[in-house]
Design a protein around this motif. Structure first.
Motif, PDB file in Angstrom:
ATOM      1  N   LEU A  38      20.069 -12.729  -1.556  1.00 10.78           N
ATOM      2  CA  LEU A  38      20.613 -12.530  -0.210  1.00 10.78           C
ATOM      3  C   LEU A  38      21.155 -11.117  -0.041  1.00 10.78           C
ATOM      4  CD1 LEU A  38      22.506 -15.918   0.344  1.00 10.78           C
ATOM      5  CD2 LEU A  38      20.234 -15.273   1.155  1.00 10.78           C
ATOM      6  N   LYS A  39      21.868 -10.635  -1.055  1.00  8.76           N
ATOM      7  CA  LYS A  39      22.422  -9.282  -0.976  1.00  8.76           C
ATOM      8  C   LYS A  39      21.315  -8.226  -0.992  1.00  8.76           C
ATOM      9  CE  LYS A  39      26.940 -10.347  -2.999  1.00  8.76           C
ATOM     10  NZ  LYS A  39      27.890 -10.062  -4.099  1.00  8.76           N
ATOM     11  N   ASP A  40      20.277  -8.464  -1.784  1.00  6.76           N
ATOM     12  CA  ASP A  40      19.153  -7.529  -1.794  1.00  6.76           C
ATOM     13  C   ASP A  40      18.465  -7.482  -0.430  1.00  6.76           C
ATOM     14  OD1 ASP A  40      19.509  -6.679  -4.359  1.00  6.76           O
ATOM     15  OD2 ASP A  40      18.025  -8.025  -5.247  1.00  6.76           O
ATOM     16  N   ALA A  41      18.260  -8.652   0.159  1.00  4.63           N
ATOM     17  CA  ALA A  41      17.640  -8.694   1.485  1.00  4.63           C
ATOM     18  C   ALA A  41      18.515  -7.988   2.518  1.00  4.63           C
ATOM     19  CB  ALA A  41      17.402 -10.147   1.902  1.00  4.63           C
ATOM     20  N   GLN A  42      19.827  -8.183   2.426  1.00  2.00           N
ATOM     21  CA  GLN A  42      20.740  -7.497   3.330  1.00  2.00           C
ATOM     22  C   GLN A  42      20.653  -5.981   3.156  1.00  2.00           C
ATOM     23  OE1 GLN A  42      24.839  -8.535   2.718  1.00  2.00           O
ATOM     24  NE2 GLN A  42      25.536  -7.469   4.556  1.00  2.00           N
ATOM     25  N   PHE A  43      20.563  -5.541   1.907  1.00  2.00           N
ATOM     26  CA  PHE A  43      20.455  -4.109   1.627  1.00  2.00           C
ATOM     27  C   PHE A  43      19.197  -3.518   2.248  1.00  2.00           C
ATOM     28  CE2 PHE A  43      18.358  -0.972  -1.118  1.00  2.00           C
ATOM     29  CZ  PHE A  43      19.241   0.087  -0.997  1.00  2.00           C
ATOM     30  N   TRP A  44      18.051  -4.183   2.053  1.00  4.52           N
ATOM     31  CA  TRP A  44      16.801  -3.651   2.565  1.00  4.52           C
ATOM     32  C   TRP A  44      16.756  -3.666   4.088  1.00  4.52           C
ATOM     33  CZ3 TRP A  44      14.046  -0.687  -0.279  1.00  4.52           C
ATOM     34  CH2 TRP A  44      13.982  -0.872  -1.667  1.00  4.52           C
TER      35      TRP A  44
END
Length: 263
Positions: A156-162
């Motif tokens: 979830l955090k990776d998706a938010q970052f991208w």
């Protein structure tokens, strides 16, 4: 024998490094796949559609019915006018056609006024309508966020970052070329004044019909310039639409991360 032992010992670290690189590559691939799964789920999420109230639905139904009836009555009256000679038409027939035209005009007016009247009445209920809309948004987005909780928090955090990175890039590009959202309106105004100053629709049609010739190359270049301004403005609007969608997905991720922390 000693030389073979030395070669074997030097090959061991290289083999170990290759294995470590494979493990890192596999881990990175799995992490990317998990992030893409989150983005694939977000791609199916849509904002809540605002439903019409019962009064609005009835007003639309009445408007459509009146408009359809007006078209039918007007068609009947028009065919009667074409098929009947005025000199041979009786006063009763003329009165009947006049009534049909009057009813047609009345229904057309009702079809236009009914939605406006309902909107004016609902304007006095803006507080309750706004509260109902807020409650509907909360329920809808909570349901979408619950579907994200099943994913790994790191994904979830990776998706938010991208997504935040993509929004930043798109926003910086439009700001660099235009300076802000309000500049799009200025671009449309500039395009309109640009074309109007050159002659409007007649100038456009004449330039297109003449084509790129030695006597018309200046007008053709000016037309291309106006088309570029218009196309650029439309492109910026599309980019802003995509950016708003990414922002909505970021909000869902923030809500899902918040729920995962609270639970």
């Amino acid at each position: 024998m000693e030389e073979r032992d030395v070669d074997a010992e030097t090959d061991l670290p290289q083999a170990s490094d290759d294995g470590e690189l494979k493990r890192v590559s596999e881990s990175s691939r799995q992490r990317s796949d998990a992030t893409i799964d989150v983005l694939a789920y977000l791609d199916t999420c849509r904002p809540r559609k605002i439903k019409d109230t019962s009064a609005e639905s009835r007003a639309k139904l009445l408007s459509n019915w009146c408009l359809g009836s007006a078209i039918v009555l007007f068609t009947i009256a028009f065919l009667m006018i074409l098929s009947i000679d005025k000199s041979e038409a009786s006063s009763g027939m003329q009165l009947f056609v006049l009534i049909l035209l009057s009813v047609t005009a009345l229904m057309a007016v009702v079809s236009l006024i009914a939605p406006i009247f309902v909107m004016a009445v609902l304007a006095f209920r803006w507080k309750s309508l706004a509260f109902d809309g807020l409650c509907g948004d909360i329920r809808h987005e909570q349901r979408l966020a619950e579907g994200l909780i099943s994913f790994d928090k790191l994904a979830l955090k990776d998706a938010q970052f991208w997504l935040e990175r993509r929004v930043s890039r798109l926003s910086s590009r439009t700001t660099f070329y235009l300076g802000g959202k309000t500049a799009v309106v200025g671009m449309f105004a500039a395009t309109y004044s640009y074309v109007a100053g050159l002659g409007g629709y007649q100038w456009i049609s004449h330039t297109i019909a003449t084509g790129l010739t030695l006597d018309n190359w200046q007008n053709t270049l000016l037309l291309w310039g106006g088309a570029f301004l218009l196309g650029f403005s439309i492109g910026v609007i599309i980019v802003e639409k995509v950016t708003d969608r990414y922002r909505y997905q970021i909000e869902l991720l923030e809500l899902a991360l918040r729920q995962s922390v609270l639970t």
